[in-house]
Structures are given as C-alpha cells and as structure tokens.
Design a protein around this motif. Structure first.
Motif, mmCIF file in Angstrom:
data_model
loop_
_atom_site.group_PDB
_atom_site.id
_atom_site.type_symbol
_atom_site.label_atom_id
_atom_site.label_comp_id
_atom_site.label_asym_id
_atom_site.label_seq_id
_atom_site.Cartn_x
_atom_site.Cartn_y
_atom_site.Cartn_z
ATOM 1 N N PRO A 12 15.518 -1.368 8.519
ATOM 2 C CA PRO A 12 14.485 -1.221 7.492
ATOM 3 C C PRO A 12 14.646 -2.278 6.400
ATOM 4 O O PRO A 12 15.750 -2.767 6.143
ATOM 5 C CB PRO A 12 14.737 0.190 6.939
ATOM 6 C CG PRO A 12 15.456 0.914 8.033
ATOM 7 C CD PRO A 12 16.303 -0.131 8.707
ATOM 8 N N HIS A 309 -4.306 3.841 5.695
ATOM 9 C CA HIS A 309 -3.145 4.350 4.976
ATOM 10 C C HIS A 309 -2.781 3.380 3.864
ATOM 11 O O HIS A 309 -2.915 2.157 4.017
ATOM 12 C CB HIS A 309 -1.942 4.525 5.906
ATOM 13 C CG HIS A 309 -2.187 5.490 7.028
ATOM 14 N ND1 HIS A 309 -2.851 5.122 8.193
ATOM 15 C CD2 HIS A 309 -1.861 6.802 7.167
ATOM 16 C CE1 HIS A 309 -2.925 6.177 8.992
ATOM 17 N NE2 HIS A 309 -2.344 7.199 8.404
ATOM 18 N N PHE A 311 0.422 2.754 0.823
ATOM 19 C CA PHE A 311 1.756 3.113 0.364
ATOM 20 C C PHE A 311 2.121 2.255 -0.842
ATOM 21 O O PHE A 311 1.706 1.098 -0.925
ATOM 22 C CB PHE A 311 2.808 2.872 1.459
ATOM 23 C CG PHE A 311 2.644 3.734 2.674
ATOM 24 C CD1 PHE A 311 3.208 5.001 2.730
ATOM 25 C CD2 PHE A 311 1.924 3.277 3.772
ATOM 26 C CE1 PHE A 311 3.053 5.800 3.850
ATOM 27 C CE2 PHE A 311 1.770 4.065 4.903
ATOM 28 C CZ PHE A 311 2.341 5.336 4.942
ATOM 29 N N ASP A 315 7.761 2.441 -0.651
ATOM 30 C CA ASP A 315 7.636 3.142 0.630
ATOM 31 C C ASP A 315 7.156 2.228 1.743
ATOM 32 O O ASP A 315 6.589 2.693 2.742
ATOM 33 C CB ASP A 315 6.671 4.322 0.481
ATOM 34 C CG ASP A 315 7.240 5.451 -0.362
ATOM 35 O OD1 ASP A 315 8.480 5.596 -0.384
ATOM 36 O OD2 ASP A 315 6.448 6.173 -1.002
ATOM 37 N N ASN A 317 8.598 0.818 4.127
ATOM 38 C CA ASN A 317 9.130 1.119 5.460
ATOM 39 C C ASN A 317 8.351 2.239 6.148
ATOM 40 O O ASN A 317 8.261 2.261 7.385
ATOM 41 C CB ASN A 317 10.615 1.475 5.365
ATOM 42 C CG ASN A 317 11.470 0.256 5.067
ATOM 43 O OD1 ASN A 317 11.430 -0.741 5.783
ATOM 44 N ND2 ASN A 317 12.237 0.319 3.981
ATOM 45 N N LYS A 318 7.772 3.147 5.354
ATOM 46 C CA LYS A 318 6.909 4.170 5.945
ATOM 47 C C LYS A 318 5.680 3.508 6.569
ATOM 48 O O LYS A 318 5.189 3.943 7.616
ATOM 49 C CB LYS A 318 6.494 5.194 4.896
ATOM 50 C CG LYS A 318 7.636 6.051 4.362
ATOM 51 C CD LYS A 318 7.130 7.050 3.332
ATOM 52 C CE LYS A 318 8.277 7.908 2.789
ATOM 53 N NZ LYS A 318 7.800 8.868 1.758
ATOM 54 N N GLY A 319 5.187 2.469 5.912
ATOM 55 C CA GLY A 319 4.059 1.726 6.461
ATOM 56 C C GLY A 319 4.401 1.060 7.777
ATOM 57 O O GLY A 319 3.624 1.105 8.738
ATOM 58 N N ASP A 321 6.795 1.994 9.839
ATOM 59 C CA ASP A 321 6.984 3.048 10.834
ATOM 60 C C ASP A 321 5.641 3.504 11.403
ATOM 61 O O ASP A 321 5.500 3.733 12.612
ATOM 62 C CB ASP A 321 7.712 4.248 10.216
ATOM 63 C CG ASP A 321 9.182 3.976 9.940
ATOM 64 O OD1 ASP A 321 9.732 3.010 10.515
ATOM 65 O OD2 ASP A 321 9.776 4.720 9.142
ATOM 66 N N LEU A 322 4.657 3.623 10.528
ATOM 67 C CA LEU A 322 3.321 4.016 10.970
ATOM 68 C C LEU A 322 2.721 2.953 11.875
ATOM 69 O O LEU A 322 2.078 3.255 12.892
ATOM 70 C CB LEU A 322 2.438 4.245 9.747
ATOM 71 C CG LEU A 322 1.064 4.860 9.981
ATOM 72 C CD1 LEU A 322 1.180 6.245 10.579
ATOM 73 C CD2 LEU A 322 0.292 4.921 8.664
ATOM 74 N N SER A 325 4.016 3.245 15.290
ATOM 75 C CA SER A 325 3.528 4.424 16.003
ATOM 76 C C SER A 325 2.175 4.198 16.665
ATOM 77 O O SER A 325 1.787 4.956 17.562
ATOM 78 C CB SER A 325 3.425 5.612 15.037
ATOM 79 O OG SER A 325 2.280 5.489 14.185
#
Length: 338
Positions: A12, A309, A311, A315, A317-319, A321-322, A325
């Motif tokens: 990350p 989305h 962020f 955040d 890294n959440k982006g 990760d999404l 996916s």
C-alpha cells in the motif's frame, strides 16, 4: 505537505509528510484539488513500469489544481491558473525530474504527480482551463477521457455504423463507449466480467452488455479495444475481428507475458487486420483538451455517471483496492477541495 508515496513494491501507498524543493527551470508548483486513479498505476505499484529503482516516489498522473508558483522560463501557465495535469507532453518546457524532501533526504519523482497536497510539475504536463471548468472533468482530462477520445478520434479511423467492442469497462472503458457513440458506431458492445457494470455501460450508450467477448454471436467486430491487458482475453478478441478489423490495446500485459495469435493466417483476410498498442490516444493536450471542454459545456459530453467513488487522500489505498476489485468506474481522490 501530505503525499501518497510508493515506498515498497506491491505494498500500500504511505501517506507521509513530504517537502517541496526550490523550483527549477520549467517547473511549476501546483496546489492539487482532485486526482483520478488509473489502472496503469496498479502496474506502477507492482513495479511493472521500470520504477523499482526509483523508490520511494510520489504517485498519480491525472489531476486538477491551481498554479501556486512558476519557475524560470515558464510561459504557458501563470500563478492562479486552473490547470489540467496530464502525463502526455503538451506545450512548454520539458523540465528536469522534480525533487522532494522525505525524511531529510532528496527523492525524485515523475514529471507529473497528483496524489499529494502540492506537486512540482514539468510545464509541458499542464494545460490551463477556465476557472469554472469542473475540477473532476479536469482530472479525467489528464488521462481517462483524453485517452478514450483520442483513440476513437485519432487512431482507429472509425466509420459510421462500424461495430465496436470495449473489453473492460472501468474509467477508460466507459469513456471509450461514450466516444464511440458520439462517432455513431453500431453496435457498441460493452464487455466486462462484472455484471454490476451493465447499468453504467448502458448509461454511457452501449448497445449491449456481455460478460465475455466469446459470448458475442452476431458476427465479427470491426473495432475491438482492450483495457484489461489480460493475454487470454486479447487472444480471444483477436479471433473476433472482422476482415477490416482493428484491435487497440490500452491495458498493458504484465512483463514476460505473451499474447498468442491462433491461426495467424486469418490476419491477412480482407484488407488485413491490425493490432496496435496506444499511447494515450495520440492526445495533444493543448489542442484536444479545449475541444473536449467545449463538448462538455454544450452538453454533448456527459461525465457525472462516470464517477462512482470518491475518497480523501488519506484513504487513497481504499480507492486502489476498489480499482483492483473491478467494481468501480472512475475513482476520484479529493485533496484540496473547498
């Protein structure tokens, strides 16, 4: 300032305090507003972009910001300008690689980076726009939108009524669908393994949605654009090309992978099929960005549905990760929004 920094391959990003160095010739200090994140940055995180030896470094290549300061020789942007931050070379000086201070050491980053509160950017990676141009539009003009529009407008010689398939319907894929619709391709086949992408694709003017290019049973396809970079997917797509078929590769296969062409003699059918890798749709930022902004302002280009989305920078890294996916359109990172 806070910045997203790649410290270790396949890890990350770290949100760290980073300092800016003094501007050199042809460099511009930009206060970042928003940034998009792109599938090619996943390759960068994996070390697939020849970047392993340059760690640590800042990240991001499509964004929007305000010019805070300019270095010697800069003439194409001024302090206070709102700018599109893009990786394609435009007008102005090609500066030295920008440098930053991290833990009292000097680090070097790319000619444009966008995932930080401020960025030092080479002049020729910036294009000024009117201040009322929406910031999120500016961000995707840095890569996703300009790449898609450029491929359709500059590279494939699309004819009215030609069939076209887009494989992989993320941020660039959705823009490709919309651009092909503007050029009156038909049918426009959206291909994505994620059934949840169907509504987004139809909103972008896809004629139909399928999960696999092999599911298309209505003949051969004139233009196929792959954004996945998956070798087996590309192989299957080549077999679906018409006798005047053109295959454009947007997604990049991992290093040391290869694409197999089954029954390669078929490439010589008709006028000869072509397979081509794109470099940003041959976009010329100083020419193309104003044209695309004009289309948006005159309601010919729709973008709101593309942003699925958002962020904050902390955040980011959440982006990513999404993005991994496959459940997102374009992911936006908010940085210095008012």
């Amino acid at each position: 300032m806070k910045a997203a920094v790649l410290e270790k391959i396949d890890h990350p990003l770290s949100i760290l305090d980073v300092g800016c160095t003094e501007l050199r010739i042809g460099q511009v200090l930009v206060k970042n507003i928003v940034s998009g994140i792109c599938g090619s940055q996943l390759h960068e995180i994996r070390g697939y972009k020849n970047n392993r030896k340059f760690l640590p470094h800042l990240m991001g290549h499509e964004g929007c910001g305000i010019v805070e300061d300019i270095g010697e020789g800069v003439t194409t942007v001024s302090v206070g300008d709102k700018v599109v931050m893009h990786w394609r070379q435009g007008l102005g000086i090609e500066s030295d690689f920008p440098q930053y201070i991290l833990n009292d050491a000097v680090i070097t980053s790319g000619k444009v980076t966008t995932l930080s509160e401020y960025s030092i950017v080479s002049e020729n990676r910036l294009t000024s726009v009117d201040k009322d141009t929406p910031s999120e539009l500016c961000a995707i003009l840095g890569c996703a939108l300009t790449t898609a529009m450029g491929i359709i407008d500059n590279e494939i010689d699309l004819k009215f009524g030609e069939s076209l398939a887009v494989i992989g319907c993320g941020g660039i894929g959705l823009n490709l669908i919309q651009a092909a619709s503007m050029k009156n391709a038909f049918p426009i086949i959206a291909v994505d393994k994620n059934i949840n992408k169907k509504d987004l694709c139809i909103k972008s003017n896809a004629s139909q949605f399928i999960n696999d290019i092999n599911d298309y049973s209505q003949g051969k396809i004139d233009v196929i654009i792959d954004t996945t970079g998956i070798p087996d997917v590309i192989t299957d797509a080549i077999n679906k090309l018409s006798d005047q078929g053109r295959m454009i590769l947007v997604g990049q296969p991992a290093p040391d992978k290869f694409v197999q062409i089954s029954n390669a003699l078929n490439l010589f059918n008709g006028i000869g099929k072509t397979i081509k890798a794109t470099q940003g749709g041959k976009t010329r930022p100083e020419v193309d960005i104003p044209r695309y902004v004009k289309l948006y302002l005159n309601y010919r280009l729709k973008i709101d549905h593309l942003f699925t989305h958002r962020f904050p920078l902390v955040d980011v890294n959440k982006g990513f990760d999404l993005l991994r996916s496959g459940n997102a359109g374009r992911v936006i990172v908010s940085i210095n929004e008012k």
